[in-house]
Motif scaffolding. Structure first.
Motif, PDB file in Angstrom:
ATOM      1  N   VAL A 114       0.830  -1.289  -0.126  1.00  0.00           N
ATOM      2  CA  VAL A 114       0.113  -0.115   0.063  1.00  0.00           C
ATOM      3  C   VAL A 114       0.889   1.202  -0.041  1.00  0.00           C
ATOM      4  O   VAL A 114       2.129   1.179   0.502  1.00  0.00           O
ATOM      5  N   THR A 115       0.532   2.437  -0.554  1.00  0.00           N
ATOM      6  CA  THR A 115       1.150   3.560  -0.225  1.00  0.00           C
ATOM      7  C   THR A 115       1.171   4.231   1.250  1.00  0.00           C
ATOM      8  O   THR A 115       0.132   4.001   1.926  1.00  0.00           O
ATOM      9  N   LEU A 116       1.957   5.062   1.449  1.00  0.00           N
ATOM     10  CA  LEU A 116       1.904   5.601   2.649  1.00  0.00           C
ATOM     11  C   LEU A 116       0.692   6.563   2.770  1.00  0.00           C
ATOM     12  O   LEU A 116       0.141   6.782   3.976  1.00  0.00           O
ATOM     13  N   GLU A 118       7.314   3.913   3.918  1.00  0.00           N
ATOM     14  CA  GLU A 118       6.388   3.203   3.158  1.00  0.00           C
ATOM     15  C   GLU A 118       6.970   1.772   2.777  1.00  0.00           C
ATOM     16  O   GLU A 118       6.222   0.865   3.088  1.00  0.00           O
ATOM     17  N   GLY A 119       8.230   1.600   2.571  1.00  0.00           N
ATOM     18  CA  GLY A 119       8.863   0.400   2.298  1.00  0.00           C
ATOM     19  C   GLY A 119       8.980  -0.410   3.504  1.00  0.00           C
ATOM     20  O   GLY A 119       8.616  -1.530   3.489  1.00  0.00           O
ATOM     21  N   TYR A 120       9.206   0.144   4.586  1.00  0.00           N
ATOM     22  CA  TYR A 120       9.674  -0.721   5.851  1.00  0.00           C
ATOM     23  C   TYR A 120       8.069  -1.041   6.327  1.00  0.00           C
ATOM     24  O   TYR A 120       7.888  -2.491   6.631  1.00  0.00           O
ATOM     25  N   LEU A 121       6.908  -0.390   6.240  1.00  0.00           N
ATOM     26  CA  LEU A 121       5.680  -0.816   6.471  1.00  0.00           C
ATOM     27  C   LEU A 121       5.074  -2.085   5.574  1.00  0.00           C
ATOM     28  O   LEU A 121       4.285  -2.830   6.168  1.00  0.00           O
ATOM     29  N   ASN A 122       5.604  -1.812   4.254  1.00  0.00           N
ATOM     30  CA  ASN A 122       5.104  -3.027   3.634  1.00  0.00           C
ATOM     31  C   ASN A 122       6.017  -4.211   3.674  1.00  0.00           C
ATOM     32  O   ASN A 122       5.744  -5.081   2.918  1.00  0.00           O
ATOM     33  N   THR A 123       6.994  -4.360   4.045  1.00  0.00           N
ATOM     34  CA  THR A 123       7.958  -5.369   4.084  1.00  0.00           C
ATOM     35  C   THR A 123       8.225  -6.043   5.596  1.00  0.00           C
ATOM     36  O   THR A 123       8.723  -7.241   5.710  1.00  0.00           O
TER      37      THR A 123
END
Length: 726
Positions: free
Chosen positions: A116-118, A207-212
């Protein structure tokens, strides 16, 4: 041409040189160098400790040189390390579990992730994560300098590095690197974190951290986690739910509140801390914090359909063993690539499930009897020979009933706990008898004589008789006499977990503790294995990407109690087994349930006088030790429901059913032990007085005879009749 007087070399005697030295006439002439050295060490003109103490100039110079060298080396590494491509989730391999015969049981490994996007992530979620993981995220350089120092120290000491990473470092690890805690990986993480921090915005990194990130429940990323825990998309999470998801980043295996009472306590404490931390860092007002007082209980986990039936429970037990024995985490397993070989026997697992289903169908009628509703069964089979868990019954279906009844820790053992009280009572007595009678008494023919331990009596009843009766008073008195701590110590030594032990109150001796079916099945093998105990295990071999993982050798046996005590308790357990199996047939009628020949069965059970909201039967043969528990529970009830009336008025508070399940199951998978050293089960009144003598000659196989008599024991190494096979 003569030199001017001032430039002529001065001629001095040794005495003059010594007298004019800075240290005076007592200086060591040998310490003075012929000329100035680049590094003055050991220091000239000094004596003793001062000679070997470096000057501040030398120390500061070396420190500067080291810093420059380290900085130069880091600069070289920085220029050479390129940002690699991100992990391709589609290339991750599944984790495969195998049955004991090597056939495939189940494959687990679909990556549950949806980016998802931030902008789709609520600010409350972003704030909670930053407050919990990296409060100065928006102002830091992307790396933790304490982490750099720790890495440098580890390089010098040759050790591994550990946590304390920034969000940027964690994102780099999740996206580009492995999870290995090695020095090389840590240094590369630091370099990449600096590069990422210099080339991307903080919003992109977050954003990358929350998605991984791994949130547990097979969920990668905040979107998958929102659905797994609350059944909503990430954009619908409220601040309280956000705080729990931030809590899970510390380790879902320890903080998922659905994974047991200890997890729930930890989750609530850290959830409160995450909310308080947001107030402390100024991203949440005290007034808003006050509105979040109720813990946001997540929904129960859902098993994938591939883990239907008993498979999910088997995977659960194997995973718990992996985590406790090899330090493998839930995220490691989700990352895939493992090949896990288990001890589970497919035939026995199927037979145990069928036995439970048959007895439930024949004896329970939830549509007509309210007491038959919410009835649960848990069971486990352990191999006495080595402690292997070969079968479990965790519930009707792992994808609809999440709790594993075979490994639950909330069902009181009742009278099934009494053998441990009996053993604790006999232990000091056996030591005294052995000291008096000696360790190697033989008759004139060379046959060993048994060491007879007097059978203690409490409340007017010998404990050996109380084992098969319904009276609790003798065991309560015995516990008081020998000390409840000694009883607890004996139970834990036999294999029950410390955390399953109840408070040390008078009722402790009659089974208020709540061990699991796996642990009780294993602990009972101690009595038939001459006092030796082996930790139950469920995994025999682990490989990852074709490379063996260390730490999964078979557990070794250890001495839990003396062989004398084990033999005497097993004599009492034989009588309990006969009484139970011949009184509570699987067809609901009195009498033995099967005409098939059967060897000895060492058993413990609850009875109608327990009033403990549970029914147990644990029976051990030479091949299998199986524990069966029945209890009533429902989600909205904090305590177990009563067993009164389950199965009708003649069910003895449900106690007939675990025996019937055991017998139905064992009739299929263990009908007749191959080495039968005892006659079929016989009435307890045939047991002779303690102190009988063995007639077997040393070194020769024992002859078939009666099961061991109450109180009968013998010397170490002497084959017993009957005894568990080592």
């Amino acid at each position: 041409m003569r030199l001017p007087h001032a430039l002529r070399p001065r001629r001095t005697t040794p005495a003059q040189t010594q007298a004019e030295s800075p240290e005076g006439p007592h200086a060591d002439p040998s310490a003075a160098p012929a000329g100035r050295r680049f590094i003055d060490f050991p220091r000239h003109g000094r004596r003793g400790l001062r000679r070997w103490t470096p000057s501040w100039k030398l120390v500061s110079g070396l420190a500067t040189l080291s810093a420059v060298s380290l900085g130069g080396a880091f600069a070289v590494v920085y220029t050479q390390v390129e940002i690699p491509g991100a992990h391709d989730s589609a290339r991750r391999q599944a984790t495969v579990y195998y049955w004991a015969d090597g056939s495939r049981m189940v494959s687990v490994g679909d990556v549950n992730r949806q980016d998802v996007t931030l902008a789709q992530v609520p600010v409350s979620v972003q704030r909670a994560v930053i407050a919990a993981e990296n409060a100065d995220f928006y102002s830091d350089t992307g790396v933790s300098f304490t982490g750099i120092a720790r890495a440098a120290k580890s390089i010098v000491e040759g050790k591994e590095t550990q946590g304390g990473s920034t969000i940027t470092q964690q994102y780099v690890k999740n996206t580009y690197l492995t999870q290995d805690q090695t020095v090389g990986r840590k240094v590369k993480e630091l370099v990449l974190a600096l590069k990422i921090s210099n080339s991307r915005s903080k919003r992109e990194i977050l954003e990358g951290y929350l998605n991984t990130s791994w949130f547990g429940r097979d969920s990668y990323g905040v979107q998958a986690a929102a659905y797994a825990y609350y059944g909503v998309p990430a954009e619908d999470l409220n601040p309280s739910q956000a705080a729990l998801l931030a809590t899970l980043l510390k380790g879902a295996d320890s903080y998922d509140p659905a994974l047991g009472p200890a997890n729930h306590r930890r989750a609530v404490e850290r959830w409160k801390w995450v909310l308080d931390r947001q107030v402390e860092t100024g991203v949440m007002s005290a007034a808003e914090r006050a509105r979040h007082q109720d813990f946001p209980e997540p929904k129960k986990p859902v098993k994938p359909t591939s883990q239907a039936g008993q498979t999910g429970y088997l995977v659960d037990i194997a995973n718990k063993y992996l985590k406790s024995r090899g330090g493998i985490t839930g995220k490691d397993l989700a990352d895939g690539g493992y090949r896990i070989h288990t001890t589970f026997d497919k035939e026995k697992v199927d037979s145990l499930a069928k036995a439970v289903e048959k007895v439930r169908k024949d004896g329970l009628d939830p549509k007509k009897r309210a007491a038959d509703r919410h009835v649960e069964v848990g069971a486990a089979s352990v191999r006495p020979e080595d402690g292997a868990v070969v079968a479990v019954y965790g519930g009707a279906d792992a994808i609809t009933h999440f709790s594993n009844n075979a490994d639950t820790s909330g069902v009181p053992a009742g009278s099934a706990f009494k053998p441990f009280v009996y053993a604790a009572t006999l232990e000091p007595l056996s030591a005294k008898v052995r000291a008096v009678e000696g360790a190697d008494r033989r008759d004139q023919g060379g046959a060993k004589l048994s060491v007879a331990v007097p059978v203690p009596a409490f409340a007017g009843t010998p404990l050996v008789e109380a084992m098969t009766g319904t009276s609790h008073a003798p065991f309560v008195e015995a516990g008081k006499e020998i000390g409840l701590r000694n009883v607890k110590r004996m139970a834990v030594s036999a294999g029950l977990r410390e955390e399953s032990m109840a408070k040390l109150e008078p009722t402790f001796s009659i089974g208020t503790s709540t061990p699991s079916a796996v642990r009780l099945a294993s602990a009972y093998t101690t009595f038939v294995n001459e006092g030796n105990q082996t930790e139950p295990y469920s995994v025999t071999k682990v490989e990852r990407d074709g490379v063996p993982v260390d730490g999964f050798a078979k557990p070794e046996r250890r001495r839990a109690m003396s062989d004398v005590v084990a033999a005497q308790v097993s004599g009492a357990l034989l009588n309990t087994g006969w009484s139970a199996l011949n009184a509570k047939g699987s067809d609901g009628a009195d009498g033995a349930t099967s005409d098939a020949p059967r060897g000895p069965v060492w058993a413990g059970a609850t009875n109608a006088g327990d009033y403990m909201r549970s029914a147990w039967f644990i029976g051990s043969t030479e091949k299998l030790s199986t524990a069966v528990a029945m209890f009533r529970t429902k989600p909205d009830a904090p305590q177990l429901l009563g067993m009164q009336g389950v199965g009708g008025p003649d069910s003895e508070r449900g106690n007939v059913f675990p025996v019937r399940i055991w017998e139905t199951y064992h009739r299929t998978v263990d009908p007749a032990p191959s080495d039968r050293r005892a006659d079929p089960l016989r009435p307890a009144e045939e047991a002779a007085a303690p102190g009988a003598r063995e007639t077997q000659e040393p070194g020769k196989p024992g002859k078939p005879g009666k099961p061991g008599k109450p109180g009968e024991t013998q010397e170490p190494g002497e084959p017993q009749e009957p005894r568990g096979r080592a």
